[in-house]
Design a protein around this motif. Structure first.
Motif, PDB file in Angstrom:
ATOM      1  N   GLY A  57       9.606 -24.543 -51.276  1.00  0.00           N
ATOM      2  CA  GLY A  57       8.981 -23.960 -52.463  1.00  0.00           C
ATOM      3  C   GLY A  57       7.564 -23.450 -52.244  1.00  0.00           C
ATOM      4  O   GLY A  57       7.031 -22.714 -53.077  1.00  0.00           O
ATOM      5  N   LYS A  58       6.957 -23.820 -51.135  1.00  0.00           N
ATOM      6  CA  LYS A  58       5.593 -23.369 -50.854  1.00  0.00           C
ATOM      7  C   LYS A  58       5.541 -21.975 -50.226  1.00  0.00           C
ATOM      8  O   LYS A  58       4.480 -21.361 -50.153  1.00  0.00           O
ATOM      9  N   LEU A  59       6.688 -21.487 -49.753  1.00  0.00           N
ATOM     10  CA  LEU A  59       6.714 -20.190 -49.082  1.00  0.00           C
ATOM     11  C   LEU A  59       6.584 -19.022 -50.056  1.00  0.00           C
ATOM     12  O   LEU A  59       7.008 -19.126 -51.216  1.00  0.00           O
ATOM     13  N   PRO A  60       6.052 -17.887 -49.603  1.00  0.00           N
ATOM     14  CA  PRO A  60       6.093 -16.673 -50.421  1.00  0.00           C
ATOM     15  C   PRO A  60       7.538 -16.315 -50.738  1.00  0.00           C
ATOM     16  O   PRO A  60       8.438 -16.544 -49.922  1.00  0.00           O
ATOM     17  N   ALA A  61       7.780 -15.754 -51.905  1.00  0.00           N
ATOM     18  CA  ALA A  61       9.143 -15.486 -52.366  1.00  0.00           C
ATOM     19  C   ALA A  61       9.926 -14.598 -51.405  1.00  0.00           C
ATOM     20  O   ALA A  61      11.124 -14.826 -51.170  1.00  0.00           O
ATOM     21  N   ASP A  62       9.265 -13.578 -50.818  1.00  0.00           N
ATOM     22  CA  ASP A  62       9.998 -12.660 -49.952  1.00  0.00           C
ATOM     23  C   ASP A  62      10.484 -13.344 -48.672  1.00  0.00           C
ATOM     24  O   ASP A  62      11.590 -13.100 -48.199  1.00  0.00           O
ATOM     25  N   ILE A  63       9.661 -14.225 -48.125  1.00  0.00           N
ATOM     26  CA  ILE A  63      10.060 -14.935 -46.908  1.00  0.00           C
ATOM     27  C   ILE A  63      11.125 -15.978 -47.221  1.00  0.00           C
ATOM     28  O   ILE A  63      12.093 -16.144 -46.482  1.00  0.00           O
ATOM     29  N   LYS A  64      10.957 -16.667 -48.328  1.00  0.00           N
ATOM     30  CA  LYS A  64      11.961 -17.658 -48.728  1.00  0.00           C
ATOM     31  C   LYS A  64      13.310 -16.984 -48.938  1.00  0.00           C
ATOM     32  O   LYS A  64      14.357 -17.499 -48.517  1.00  0.00           O
ATOM     33  N   SER A  65      13.309 -15.810 -49.559  1.00  0.00           N
ATOM     34  CA  SER A  65      14.541 -15.077 -49.814  1.00  0.00           C
ATOM     35  C   SER A  65      15.176 -14.589 -48.516  1.00  0.00           C
ATOM     36  O   SER A  65      16.393 -14.670 -48.337  1.00  0.00           O
ATOM     37  N   ALA A  66      14.346 -14.103 -47.587  1.00  0.00           N
ATOM     38  CA  ALA A  66      14.854 -13.599 -46.307  1.00  0.00           C
ATOM     39  C   ALA A  66      15.361 -14.732 -45.428  1.00  0.00           C
ATOM     40  O   ALA A  66      16.275 -14.543 -44.622  1.00  0.00           O
ATOM     41  N   GLY A  67      14.744 -15.917 -45.562  1.00  0.00           N
ATOM     42  CA  GLY A  67      15.150 -17.061 -44.756  1.00  0.00           C
ATOM     43  C   GLY A  67      14.664 -16.997 -43.323  1.00  0.00           C
ATOM     44  O   GLY A  67      15.130 -17.747 -42.467  1.00  0.00           O
ATOM     45  N   VAL A  68      13.719 -16.085 -43.057  1.00  0.00           N
ATOM     46  CA  VAL A  68      13.241 -15.871 -41.694  1.00  0.00           C
ATOM     47  C   VAL A  68      11.729 -15.656 -41.677  1.00  0.00           C
ATOM     48  O   VAL A  68      11.180 -14.952 -42.526  1.00  0.00           O
ATOM     49  N   ILE A  69      11.065 -16.279 -40.704  1.00  0.00           N
ATOM     50  CA  ILE A  69       9.673 -15.973 -40.395  1.00  0.00           C
ATOM     51  C   ILE A  69       9.670 -15.289 -39.036  1.00  0.00           C
ATOM     52  O   ILE A  69      10.097 -15.863 -38.033  1.00  0.00           O
ATOM     53  N   LYS A  70       9.222 -14.047 -38.999  1.00  0.00           N
ATOM     54  CA  LYS A  70       9.178 -13.282 -37.756  1.00  0.00           C
ATOM     55  C   LYS A  70       7.928 -13.673 -36.968  1.00  0.00           C
ATOM     56  O   LYS A  70       6.814 -13.598 -37.492  1.00  0.00           O
ATOM     57  N   VAL A  71       8.141 -14.068 -35.717  1.00  0.00           N
ATOM     58  CA  VAL A  71       7.058 -14.593 -34.891  1.00  0.00           C
ATOM     59  C   VAL A  71       6.764 -13.643 -33.733  1.00  0.00           C
ATOM     60  O   VAL A  71       7.651 -13.362 -32.918  1.00  0.00           O
ATOM     61  N   GLY A  72       5.527 -13.166 -33.644  1.00  0.00           N
ATOM     62  CA  GLY A  72       5.104 -12.392 -32.495  1.00  0.00           C
ATOM     63  C   GLY A  72       4.673 -13.329 -31.383  1.00  0.00           C
ATOM     64  O   GLY A  72       3.887 -14.251 -31.608  1.00  0.00           O
ATOM     65  N   SER A  73       5.189 -13.132 -30.157  1.00  0.00           N
ATOM     66  CA  SER A  73       4.887 -14.042 -29.066  1.00  0.00           C
ATOM     67  C   SER A  73       5.068 -13.342 -27.723  1.00  0.00           C
ATOM     68  O   SER A  73       5.950 -12.502 -27.568  1.00  0.00           O
ATOM     69  N   ASP A  74       4.198 -13.679 -26.778  1.00  0.00           N
ATOM     70  CA  ASP A  74       4.376 -13.228 -25.398  1.00  0.00           C
ATOM     71  C   ASP A  74       5.194 -14.306 -24.697  1.00  0.00           C
ATOM     72  O   ASP A  74       4.651 -15.327 -24.256  1.00  0.00           O
ATOM     73  N   ILE A  75       6.493 -14.092 -24.594  1.00  0.00           N
ATOM     74  CA  ILE A  75       7.408 -15.154 -24.180  1.00  0.00           C
ATOM     75  C   ILE A  75       7.535 -15.180 -22.650  1.00  0.00           C
ATOM     76  O   ILE A  75       8.612 -14.981 -22.078  1.00  0.00           O
TER      77      ILE A  75
END
Length: 321
Positions: A57-75
């Protein structure tokens, strides 16, 4: 990247959405046959869902709805984050997985060049950065560390680890490198855009002030490229985060390629980078980080990777200096 102790994805998988879909389908079916649901059973299901992802419930509505947090990373920075069998694994991915369980979302790691990650965040290609990135005042304020000029809005950080820079040399230390002062007049290879590069440039200036020759810096898009130069003897050292340096010393060539010399330099926090305009996401990540510190999941992850010396006891926002 940072100047300290352990660095750079496993993805956090949440089954909340699937469970929710099944629950809704079941509710519709029962409604079609008449309301035969037991209210106490419905309440129990709802409570169970909340328990599975207590901070969703603490997440922004758009991210909660998408179910995904996109992570930028040098893997390409083991053991912090690296690819294995086509999947991002390491310290950061494991921490992200634990955060995802708290928030009810998946952390989707997307590969990028380290020195372009902040640009990617600000252009909304990513929601966050998680890439053994040091939380520094310059990054918070959008200041170019080389020129001291403001070049952007800056970003916020949720701190999750502490590490310092280490000097990695060839096994046996043939050039007798013991400290930064020993790098004057020599070739050093490292990844560009990192805290290590800033340390090397500052040391090069000091060399000249002390009447010695400057360091010849060779910078690369990825740390493995810098390590190859060191392995070939084309440079005398590579500077990178302690966990990464220690990992490469232990694993490369069966432990016969490299060794770490000297003490850690300028230890500081790694932070999850978030846009300054997205304070709700930042605060949700802080809450999730605090939760896994408290419930012991964070400690288990660091024990798994043998980097407990880099543990934080508090998920600070912009705790770097």
């Amino acid at each position: 990247m940072t100047a300290s102790s352990t660095r750079r994805t496993t993805v956090a998988h949440s089954r909340t959405a699937a469970v929710g879909a099944i629950a809704v389908a079941g509710a519709l079916l029962l409604t079609a046959c008449g309301d035969q649901t037991d209210k106490s059973s419905s309440d129990s299901t709802s409570e169970s869902s909340a328990s599975a992802a207590p901070l969703a419930g603490k997440l922004p509505a758009d991210i909660k709805s998408a179910g995904v947090i996109k992570v930028g990373s040098d893997i390409a920075y083991p053991p912090v984050e690296y690819m294995e069998s086509g999947k991002a694994v390491g310290i950061d991915p494991d921490i992200a997985d634990a955060l995802g369980k708290q928030l009810g979302v998946k952390f989707d790691f997307q590969n990028g060049k380290f020195d372009q990650l902040i640009v990617g965040l600000q252009s909304k290609r990513f929601n966050v950065i998680m890439s053994a990135m040091n939380d520094t005042k310059d990054r918070q304020e959008g200041v170019d560390s080389d020129t001291g000029k403001k070049v952007g809005d800056g970003i916020d950080f949720v701190d999750y680890f502490t590490a310092g820079t280490s000097i990695l040399v060839q096994k046996g230390n043939p050039k007798n490198i013991k400290s930064l002062d020993d790098l004057c007049g020599k070739v050093v290879a490292l990844q560009k855009g990192t805290t290590s590069e800033g340390i090397a440039k500052a040391q090069s200036t000091k060399c000249k002030e002390d009447g010695k020759k400057a360091i010849t810096l060779q910078t690369f898009d990825t740390d493995p490229e810098a390590l190859l130069r060191l392995k070939q003897g084309a440079s005398v050292a590579d500077l990178n985060d302690f966990p990464v340096a220690a990992y490469n010393a232990k694993t490369s060539g069966g432990g016969n390629d490299f060794e770490v010399v000297g003490e850690q330099i300028e230890a500081g926090p790694y932070g999850i980078g978030v846009s300054k305009s997205n304070t709700q996401l930042r605060d949700a990540l802080q809450a999730a980080m605090s939760a896994i510190i408290e419930n012991g999941e964070y400690k288990k992850i660091l024990e798994k990777w043998n980097v407990t010396d880099g543990a934080v006891t508090e998920a600070k926002i912009n705790g770097g200096s």
